[in-house]
Each structure stands twice: as C-alpha cells, then as structure tokens.
Write a protein that holds these residues in place. Structure first.
Motif, PDB file in Angstrom:
ATOM      1  N   GLY A  41       0.942  -1.283   0.105  1.00  0.00           N
ATOM      2  CA  GLY A  41      -0.012  -0.135  -0.004  1.00  0.00           C
ATOM      3  C   GLY A  41       0.946   1.328  -0.128  1.00  0.00           C
ATOM      4  N   PRO A  42       0.273   2.497   0.456  1.00  0.00           N
ATOM      5  CA  PRO A  42      -1.114   2.644   0.893  1.00  0.00           C
ATOM      6  C   PRO A  42      -2.110   2.490   0.102  1.00  0.00           C
ATOM      7  CG  PRO A  42       0.056   4.709   1.015  1.00  0.00           C
ATOM      8  CD  PRO A  42       1.148   3.574   0.353  1.00  0.00           C
ATOM      9  N   PHE A  43      -3.388   1.665   0.575  1.00  0.00           N
ATOM     10  CA  PHE A  43      -4.383   1.456  -0.339  1.00  0.00           C
ATOM     11  C   PHE A  43      -5.296   2.418  -0.030  1.00  0.00           C
ATOM     12  CE2 PHE A  43      -2.258  -2.566  -0.160  1.00  0.00           C
ATOM     13  CZ  PHE A  43      -1.962  -2.694  -1.162  1.00  0.00           C
ATOM     14  N   PRO A  44      -6.344   2.788  -1.114  1.00  0.00           N
ATOM     15  CA  PRO A  44      -7.806   3.538  -0.615  1.00  0.00           C
ATOM     16  C   PRO A  44      -8.496   2.502   0.226  1.00  0.00           C
ATOM     17  CG  PRO A  44      -7.507   3.130  -2.893  1.00  0.00           C
ATOM     18  CD  PRO A  44      -6.250   2.577  -2.479  1.00  0.00           C
ATOM     19  N   ALA A  45      -9.630   2.913   0.571  1.00  0.00           N
ATOM     20  CA  ALA A  45     -10.167   2.000   1.620  1.00  0.00           C
ATOM     21  C   ALA A  45     -11.588   2.426   1.802  1.00  0.00           C
ATOM     22  CB  ALA A  45      -9.555   1.997   2.881  1.00  0.00           C
ATOM     23  N   VAL A  46     -12.511   1.524   1.806  1.00  0.00           N
ATOM     24  CA  VAL A  46     -14.065   1.499   2.027  1.00  0.00           C
ATOM     25  C   VAL A  46     -14.550   0.919   3.256  1.00  0.00           C
ATOM     26  CG1 VAL A  46     -16.066   1.334   0.810  1.00  0.00           C
ATOM     27  CG2 VAL A  46     -14.209   1.976  -0.560  1.00  0.00           C
ATOM     28  N   LEU A  47     -15.527   1.669   3.871  1.00  0.00           N
ATOM     29  CA  LEU A  47     -16.317   1.345   5.110  1.00  0.00           C
ATOM     30  C   LEU A  47     -17.723   0.764   4.824  1.00  0.00           C
ATOM     31  CD1 LEU A  47     -15.968   1.136   8.197  1.00  0.00           C
ATOM     32  CD2 LEU A  47     -17.142   3.128   8.615  1.00  0.00           C
ATOM     33  N   LEU A  48     -17.859  -0.543   5.013  1.00  0.00           N
ATOM     34  CA  LEU A  48     -19.201  -0.928   4.266  1.00  0.00           C
ATOM     35  C   LEU A  48     -20.310  -0.846   5.828  1.00  0.00           C
ATOM     36  CD1 LEU A  48     -17.572  -4.009   2.597  1.00  0.00           C
ATOM     37  CD2 LEU A  48     -18.763  -2.028   1.501  1.00  0.00           C
ATOM     38  N   GLY A  74      -7.710  -3.239  -5.541  1.00  0.00           N
ATOM     39  CA  GLY A  74      -6.460  -2.503  -5.051  1.00  0.00           C
ATOM     40  C   GLY A  74      -7.189  -1.658  -3.933  1.00  0.00           C
ATOM     41  N   ILE A  75      -8.269  -1.914  -3.593  1.00  0.00           N
ATOM     42  CA  ILE A  75      -8.955  -1.170  -2.706  1.00  0.00           C
ATOM     43  C   ILE A  75      -9.349  -1.971  -1.122  1.00  0.00           C
ATOM     44  CG2 ILE A  75     -11.117   0.217  -1.926  1.00  0.00           C
ATOM     45  CD1 ILE A  75     -11.096   0.685  -5.136  1.00  0.00           C
ATOM     46  N   ALA A  76      -8.967  -1.498   0.071  1.00  0.00           N
ATOM     47  CA  ALA A  76      -9.035  -2.197   1.152  1.00  0.00           C
ATOM     48  C   ALA A  76     -10.541  -1.839   1.629  1.00  0.00           C
ATOM     49  CB  ALA A  76      -8.168  -1.886   2.196  1.00  0.00           C
ATOM     50  N   SER A  77     -10.989  -2.846   2.546  1.00  0.00           N
ATOM     51  CA  SER A  77     -12.264  -2.610   3.017  1.00  0.00           C
ATOM     52  C   SER A  77     -12.541  -2.929   4.677  1.00  0.00           C
ATOM     53  CB  SER A  77     -13.525  -3.215   2.373  1.00  0.00           C
ATOM     54  OG  SER A  77     -13.556  -4.489   2.385  1.00  0.00           O
ATOM     55  N   LEU A  78     -13.303  -2.344   5.165  1.00  0.00           N
ATOM     56  CA  LEU A  78     -13.862  -2.875   6.882  1.00  0.00           C
ATOM     57  C   LEU A  78     -15.234  -2.911   6.640  1.00  0.00           C
ATOM     58  CD1 LEU A  78     -12.553  -3.382   9.383  1.00  0.00           C
ATOM     59  CD2 LEU A  78     -13.186  -1.118  10.059  1.00  0.00           C
ATOM     60  N   ARG A  79     -15.740  -3.983   7.152  1.00  0.00           N
ATOM     61  CA  ARG A  79     -17.122  -4.417   7.237  1.00  0.00           C
ATOM     62  C   ARG A  79     -17.305  -4.783   8.871  1.00  0.00           C
ATOM     63  NH1 ARG A  79     -15.643  -8.598   4.156  1.00  0.00           N
ATOM     64  NH2 ARG A  79     -16.084 -10.827   4.876  1.00  0.00           N
ATOM     65  N   PHE A  80     -18.420  -4.224   9.385  1.00  0.00           N
ATOM     66  CA  PHE A  80     -18.652  -4.656  10.876  1.00  0.00           C
ATOM     67  C   PHE A  80     -20.162  -4.826  11.146  1.00  0.00           C
ATOM     68  CE2 PHE A  80     -18.763   0.107  10.778  1.00  0.00           C
ATOM     69  CZ  PHE A  80     -19.892   0.300  11.642  1.00  0.00           C
ATOM     70  N   ASP A  81     -20.211  -5.410  12.294  1.00  0.00           N
ATOM     71  CA  ASP A  81     -21.512  -5.626  12.812  1.00  0.00           C
ATOM     72  C   ASP A  81     -21.843  -4.526  13.754  1.00  0.00           C
ATOM     73  OD1 ASP A  81     -21.646  -8.069  11.438  1.00  0.00           O
ATOM     74  OD2 ASP A  81     -20.912  -9.186  13.385  1.00  0.00           O
ATOM     75  N   PHE A  82     -23.053  -3.586  13.476  1.00  0.00           N
ATOM     76  CA  PHE A  82     -23.391  -2.722  14.369  1.00  0.00           C
ATOM     77  C   PHE A  82     -23.800  -3.452  15.753  1.00  0.00           C
ATOM     78  CE2 PHE A  82     -24.385  -0.293  10.600  1.00  0.00           C
ATOM     79  CZ  PHE A  82     -23.989   0.664  10.735  1.00  0.00           C
ATOM     80  N   ARG A  83     -23.415  -2.708  16.916  1.00  0.00           N
ATOM     81  CA  ARG A  83     -23.946  -3.183  18.269  1.00  0.00           C
ATOM     82  C   ARG A  83     -24.945  -3.890  18.348  1.00  0.00           C
ATOM     83  NH1 ARG A  83     -22.109   1.290  22.240  1.00  0.00           N
ATOM     84  NH2 ARG A  83     -21.980   2.512  20.397  1.00  0.00           N
ATOM     85  N   GLY A  84     -25.387  -5.004  18.840  1.00  0.00           N
ATOM     86  CA  GLY A  84     -26.827  -5.741  18.951  1.00  0.00           C
ATOM     87  C   GLY A  84     -26.854  -6.664  17.761  1.00  0.00           C
ATOM     88  N   PHE A  85     -26.061  -6.654  16.684  1.00  0.00           N
ATOM     89  CA  PHE A  85     -26.237  -7.365  15.537  1.00  0.00           C
ATOM     90  C   PHE A  85     -25.271  -8.163  15.443  1.00  0.00           C
ATOM     91  CE2 PHE A  85     -28.830  -3.638  15.368  1.00  0.00           C
ATOM     92  CZ  PHE A  85     -30.013  -3.956  15.094  1.00  0.00           C
ATOM     93  N   GLY A  86     -25.347  -9.302  14.594  1.00  0.00           N
ATOM     94  CA  GLY A  86     -24.200 -10.354  14.168  1.00  0.00           C
ATOM     95  C   GLY A  86     -23.549 -10.791  15.364  1.00  0.00           C
ATOM     96  N   LYS A  87     -22.219 -10.531  15.437  1.00  0.00           N
ATOM     97  CA  LYS A  87     -21.217 -11.114  16.672  1.00  0.00           C
ATOM     98  C   LYS A  87     -20.852  -9.709  17.524  1.00  0.00           C
ATOM     99  CE  LYS A  87     -19.546 -15.446  14.227  1.00  0.00           C
ATOM    100  NZ  LYS A  87     -18.440 -16.200  13.785  1.00  0.00           N
ATOM    101  N   SER A  88     -21.291  -8.800  17.289  1.00  0.00           N
ATOM    102  CA  SER A  88     -20.918  -7.711  18.102  1.00  0.00           C
ATOM    103  C   SER A  88     -21.583  -7.656  19.452  1.00  0.00           C
ATOM    104  CB  SER A  88     -21.245  -6.315  17.457  1.00  0.00           C
ATOM    105  OG  SER A  88     -20.412  -6.070  16.236  1.00  0.00           O
ATOM    106  N   SER A  89     -21.047  -7.264  20.377  1.00  0.00           N
ATOM    107  CA  SER A  89     -21.843  -7.117  21.821  1.00  0.00           C
ATOM    108  C   SER A  89     -22.876  -5.891  21.839  1.00  0.00           C
ATOM    109  CB  SER A  89     -20.744  -6.665  22.845  1.00  0.00           C
ATOM    110  OG  SER A  89     -20.181  -5.582  22.665  1.00  0.00           O
ATOM    111  N   PRO A 119      -5.285   6.947   4.847  1.00  0.00           N
ATOM    112  CA  PRO A 119      -6.377   7.764   5.568  1.00  0.00           C
ATOM    113  C   PRO A 119      -6.702   8.828   4.689  1.00  0.00           C
ATOM    114  CG  PRO A 119      -4.293   8.300   6.431  1.00  0.00           C
ATOM    115  CD  PRO A 119      -4.023   7.301   5.477  1.00  0.00           C
ATOM    116  N   GLU A 120      -6.246   9.429   3.694  1.00  0.00           N
ATOM    117  CA  GLU A 120      -6.711  10.320   2.640  1.00  0.00           C
ATOM    118  C   GLU A 120      -7.471  10.013   1.748  1.00  0.00           C
ATOM    119  OE1 GLU A 120      -5.820  13.718   3.472  1.00  0.00           O
ATOM    120  OE2 GLU A 120      -5.074  12.911   5.344  1.00  0.00           O
ATOM    121  N   ARG A 121      -7.764   8.641   1.563  1.00  0.00           N
ATOM    122  CA  ARG A 121      -8.447   8.363   0.456  1.00  0.00           C
ATOM    123  C   ARG A 121      -9.648   7.116   1.158  1.00  0.00           C
ATOM    124  NH1 ARG A 121      -5.211   5.924  -4.574  1.00  0.00           N
ATOM    125  NH2 ARG A 121      -3.794   5.168  -2.498  1.00  0.00           N
ATOM    126  N   ILE A 122     -10.459   7.671   1.879  1.00  0.00           N
ATOM    127  CA  ILE A 122     -11.505   6.909   2.412  1.00  0.00           C
ATOM    128  C   ILE A 122     -12.901   7.026   1.846  1.00  0.00           C
ATOM    129  CG2 ILE A 122     -12.681   5.985   4.607  1.00  0.00           C
ATOM    130  CD1 ILE A 122      -9.678   5.396   4.637  1.00  0.00           C
TER     131      ILE A 122
END
Length: 277
Positions: A41-48, A74-89, A119-122
């Motif tokens: 990298g550094p790679f651009p990235a996307v939050l899902l 060539g694009i990184a990503s992060l996906r997560f469970d909002f709290r109370g859903f999936g495997k999040s507390s 961090p400049e390409r999110i």
C-alpha cells in the motif's frame, strides 16, 4: 456461476489479488472483518455499513463479494456488525440512530489507523438503512470521507419506518417501552429510544453538509427509488450520480441463482471508487 461472473468483473480492471481477510474486535466489542489487497500500500479503503437487522456480510453475502472485488482492484475495506447485531456485543433493543452513528465513527477510526490504508482516501458504502448511516457519517466527517455510495438507501427515517412497521409499532413502543418486530427475515425487539431517535435525524440535511462525490444506486423496482430526486437535489457536491439497475428490486435479487443484478451493483460501486478515491 456466481464466482465466474465476479471474476469477469474483476478482470475488467487492473487487479492486485486479495491478500486475505482478518477478523477484528473494535472498540465497544464491535466485531469486524478487514479485507486487504496484496502489497504494502498504502491503499484507498471503504467502510461497509449494513442495513437494519442484517450483519457485516449483508444479505446474500453481498458485502463479502464486494470486499473481495474491491481488494482485487487495490481497495481495502472494513465491514462490521453494529452493536446488537451479528457477533458484536450489545443489546439489540438498545439500538438507536445515535448508537448506529457512533459505531460508524468507531469503524472509520479503525479503518483510518490500519497499516497499509491511506487515510486520505476513504470512502463508504451503505445498504438500505445503512445508507442513512453512510450519509450521516459523511456529514459528520466531510473532510475524511472522500466518496459515498449508497445502495437502495432509506430517505426519511420516520416515513420509511412508519411504512415498514406501521403506526401500531410506534404506538406500542411509546406505551410499553419496547415492541417486538417481524422484519420478514428475522425478528427483533426495539425500544422506545429507537423510535424517538428517528425524529432527530434528517438525511437531506445531512447530504447538504457533505460536499464530496455521492452516488445512489437503486433497483428499477425499488420502493426507495422515490428519493432519487430529493437526494440528488440535496447533495451539496457537484459530483453526484444516480444509477437505476434495470429489472432489480430493493435487494437486487441477491437470492436468485445468477445474482446478476447484485453483480451489476458491485461493478458500478468498484468503478465509482476507482474514479473518486
């Protein structure tokens, strides 16, 4: 068939391959998955950001497929469970728009601090109810979020939840403090605070506070397509696009054997981020 179609999309672009996925636990017990391309990298990235009642992989695993194709381009990503859903507390019943937006900020900070991410390409993606989270995140961090793509986004929290759940759900929450809901694909209980929070968030005002690139993708038969015109008019930036997927519904027919409409959405999204990040 699905895998071969997705590979065809990936080969349309210059594509470093997927280095791998890593499961993480973020602040406040939020379960997440990081996908990185090969290389330093550094790679651009996307939050899902997922929709109401879903989890980080989204219906039909469309976010899993998206993360793979993003990484291959060539694009990184992060996906997560909002709290109370999936495997999040967290308690599902304590979910509110304010907590949803707090979680989105936690995810953004985690993505920005990831080694190999620029961090400049999110950018961010939000699906259905998560589309609202993406818009509000961009409004809260307009200098950080460089591009927004929303899929079948909610447009008016109060009107849309009234249409989906009915006035009786609002009344029962007000009278009893909690209401059980059948969303069709899962059941859940939400408390009065959730319903109250709907009245405190205006997505058109949020769009007016975000000057960056904005893209809205709806199925041609999506009931939220009514918001295309007001959202396009509200968006403050000059780089804004609306795409209607021919023959698609709200969820782009992700459960059909070919998944062709979901593929079109992923392809358009990847191309958009390649142009704007």
């Amino acid at each position: 068939m699905r895998r071969s179609v997705l590979l065809v999309i990936a080969l349309c672009f210059a594509s470093p391959s997927l280095a791998g996925e890593t499961d993480l636990t973020l602040d406040r017990g939020i379960a997440a998955t990081l996908s990185m391309p090969e290389g330093e990298g550094p790679f651009p990235a996307v939050l899902l950001l997922h929709g109401l009642g879903a989890d980080r992989h989204e219906i039909g695993n469309i976010y899993v497929d998206s993360a793979e194709i993003l990484a291959e381009n060539g694009i990184a990503s992060l996906r997560f469970d909002f709290r109370g859903f999936g495997k999040s507390s967290g308690d599902t019943g304590a979910f509110t728009l304010d907590r949803q937006n707090e979680d989105a900020l936690i995810g953004l900070e985690a993505l920005m601090s990831t080694k190999g991410v620029d961090p400049e390409r999110i950018g961010t993606v939000g699906f259905s109810f998560g589309g609202g989270a993406a818009i509000e995140l961009a409004a809260a961090r307009p200098q950080t979020i460089k591009s927004v793509v929303v899929w079948s986004p909610v447009g008016d929290y109060v009107a849309d939840m009234l249409d989906s759940l009915g006035q009786k759900a609002f009344d029962r929450a007000a009278e009893e403090g909690i209401v059980g809901l059948d969303l069709g694909w899962r059941t859940m209980a939400l408390k009065k605070d959730f319903f109250d929070s709907l009245f405190a968030h205006d997505l058109l005002e949020a769009l007016a506070a975000y000057p960056g690139p904005f893209m809205m993708i709806n199925g041609e038969d999506d009931f939220y397509r009514q918001y295309v015109t007001p959202m396009m008019e509200a968006a403050a930036g000059t780089d804004k696009k609306a795409l209607a997927i021919e023959g698609a519904d709200h969820i782009y027919h992700v459960y059909t054997p070919s998944r062709s409409k979901a593929v079109e959405v992923i392809e358009a999204t990847v191309q958009r981020f390649r142009e704007t990040l």
